[in-house]
Design an enzyme around this catalytic site. Structure first.
Site, PDB file in Angstrom:
ATOM      1  CE1 TYR A 140      -3.506  -2.630   0.592  1.00  0.00           C
ATOM      2  CE2 TYR A 140      -4.643  -0.603   1.192  1.00  0.00           C
ATOM      3  CZ  TYR A 140      -4.685  -1.931   0.834  1.00  0.00           C
ATOM      4  OH  TYR A 140      -5.894  -2.557   0.718  1.00  0.00           O
ATOM      5  CE  LYS A 188       1.739 -17.753  -2.862  1.00  0.00           C
ATOM      6  NZ  LYS A 188       0.792 -18.889  -2.964  1.00  0.00           N
ATOM      7  CG  ASP A 220      -2.099 -20.252  -1.510  1.00  0.00           C
ATOM      8  OD1 ASP A 220      -1.550 -20.241  -0.383  1.00  0.00           O
ATOM      9  OD2 ASP A 220      -1.612 -20.853  -2.492  1.00  0.00           O
ATOM     10  CG  ASP A 244      -8.120  -4.727   1.711  1.00  0.00           C
ATOM     11  OD1 ASP A 244      -9.069  -4.268   2.370  1.00  0.00           O
ATOM     12  OD2 ASP A 244      -8.066  -4.670   0.465  1.00  0.00           O
ATOM     13  CG  ASP A 248     -13.864  -6.930   2.088  1.00  0.00           C
ATOM     14  OD1 ASP A 248     -13.605  -6.186   3.054  1.00  0.00           O
ATOM     15  OD2 ASP A 248     -14.436  -6.541   1.054  1.00  0.00           O
TER      16      ASP A 248
HETATM   17  C1  IPM Z   1     -10.410  -1.147   4.100  1.00  0.00           C
HETATM   18  C2  IPM Z   1     -10.653  -0.548   2.739  1.00  0.00           C
HETATM   19  C3  IPM Z   1      -9.493   0.340   2.349  1.00  0.00           C
HETATM   20  C4  IPM Z   1      -8.255  -0.546   2.272  1.00  0.00           C
HETATM   21  C5  IPM Z   1      -9.669   1.120   1.039  1.00  0.00           C
HETATM   22  C6  IPM Z   1     -10.937   1.935   1.040  1.00  0.00           C
HETATM   23  C7  IPM Z   1      -8.466   1.974   0.730  1.00  0.00           C
HETATM   24  O1  IPM Z   1     -10.891  -1.525   1.801  1.00  0.00           O
HETATM   25  O2  IPM Z   1     -10.286  -0.390   5.087  1.00  0.00           O
HETATM   26  O3  IPM Z   1     -10.326  -2.365   4.216  1.00  0.00           O
HETATM   27  O4  IPM Z   1      -7.978  -1.157   1.234  1.00  0.00           O
HETATM   28  O5  IPM Z   1      -7.544  -0.608   3.256  1.00  0.00           O
HETATM   29 MN    MN Z   2     -10.940  -3.568   2.605  1.00  0.00          MN
END
Ligand code: IPM
Ligand code: MN
Length: 354
Positions: A140, A188, A220, A244, A248
């Protein structure tokens, strides 16, 4: 308690309003004095100042005991890959400037919502783990990042220094000590040099925590095991981008992205925010789920103020709203309550009127 409030974009302002409502209810119940001050971040900050994380916002956050954050992002930037400033840069700048190196995302299921999960009940019942995501390093932020002069090549760099890995793995081991004393380092290492450094440094830190059992998983494989055996995890620690993606994925286990809180622990202050995005389609409609934000407020009381009874009561109130099915449309499309009604219900419960 001085709390900086950054509602941000999309549904941010609506859900943050509920978060503040809950803070005020807790303040009244437990006699705490709370002071809220708002500032701009994200697309709305670009519109007003040209900068997604203005200096005034930075100063306010720096001087606050905690920051309550809504969401960032606006579709008008998503469809324009050539935009020079983007709302997400505000979030990244905030993380970097406030030194928010650890993002803590707990994944738990609620008994009353088990059947909302797309994953089989017998797999998700009792899931309770926490992902500790590194937040200010890796791909990032690594340099160089950019495009070649002819525009036909692009590059990002993943960079980690020993001290960045040490501090996050140490923090994750501290969490493990307060939980079931198991930690999984996700990397990884079969491909990436940074991951091999993560393994080496994690092994060194493990020596400081003889009671913690550490194991390692390739990312993975971790993605697969999260769905197949989500109950086996206790604390998972990983680099920025893997964290990240995996969080999710993990959010699906609970049945709605709208339920999950997070804390970003920093050197200057800490930020509390739901893990979902700005959900622009729902903006202004009073339909978004405020629970992720309200549970983030609970994390704020726990981590920033060390007030466990307050945090516990917020969680109890949320739990009750879910068992009573007083919920927004993402959870019950047939009988939906509004964002503000859910906020009122939870605040009333806290005040003992529920
Ligand atoms: C999160 C979001 C952010 C990230 C984006 C919006 C930059 O997806 O906080 O997980 O990738 O960190
Ligand atoms: Mn995210």
């Amino acid at each position: 308690m001085k709390i900086a409030v950054l509602p941000g974009d999309g549904i941010g302002p609506e859900i943050i309003e509920q978060g503040i409502k809950i803070c005020r209810a807790i303040g009244e119940k437990f006699h705490h004095e709370m002071n809220f001050e708002e500032a701009l971040v994200g697309a709305c900050a670009i519109d007003v100042t040209g900068n997604p994380f203005p200096d005034d916002t930075f100063e306010l956050c720096k001087g606050a005991d905690a920051v309550l954050f809504g969401a960032i992002g606006d579709p008008k930037y998503d469809n324009d890959p050539k935009a020079k400033v983007r709302p997400e840069q505000g979030l990244l700048a905030m993380r970097k400037k406030l030194g928010l190196f650890a993002n803590v995302r707990p994944i738990t299921t609620f008994l009353s919502l088990i059947d909302k999960s797309p994953i089989r009940r017998d797999l998700v019942e009792g899931v309770d783990f926490v992902v500790v995501r590194e937040l200010t390093g890796g791909i990032y932020f690594g340099k160089p990042q950019g495009r070649s002069e002819d525009g036909n090549t692009a590059y990002d760099s993943s960079v980690y220094h020993r001290y960045e890995i040490e501090r996050i793995v140490r923090l994750a081991c501290d969490y493990a000590m307060q939980r079931n004393k198991r930690i999984t380092v996700v990397d990884k290492a079969n491909v990436l040099a940074t991951s091999r450094l993560w393994r080496e440094v994690s092994g060194d830190i493990a020596l400081e925590f003889p009671e913690v059992k550490m194991d390692f998983l390739f990312v993975d494989n971790a993605a697969m095991q999260l769905i197949q055996w989500p109950r086996k995890f206790d604390v998972m620690v990983t680099e920025n981008m893997f964290g990240d993606i995996l969080t999710d994925e993990a959010s699906v286990i609970t049945g709605s992205l709208g339920l999950l809180p997070s804390a970003s622990i920093g050197q200057l202050t800490s930020v509390f925010e739901p893990i979902h995005g700005s959900y622009p389609q729902a903006k202004g409609k009073n339909i978004a789920n405020p629970v992720g934000t309200i549970l983030s407020v609970a994390m704020m009381f726990e981590y920033a103020f060390k007030l466990m009874d307050e945090a516990g009561l917020i969680r109890e109130a949320v739990e009750k709203s879910l068992t009573e099915n007083f919920v927004t449309e993402d959870i019950d499309p047939a009988n939906p309550r509004s964002t503000s009604d859910v906020g009122d219900w939870i605040a009333d419960f806290i005040l003992g009127k529920g």
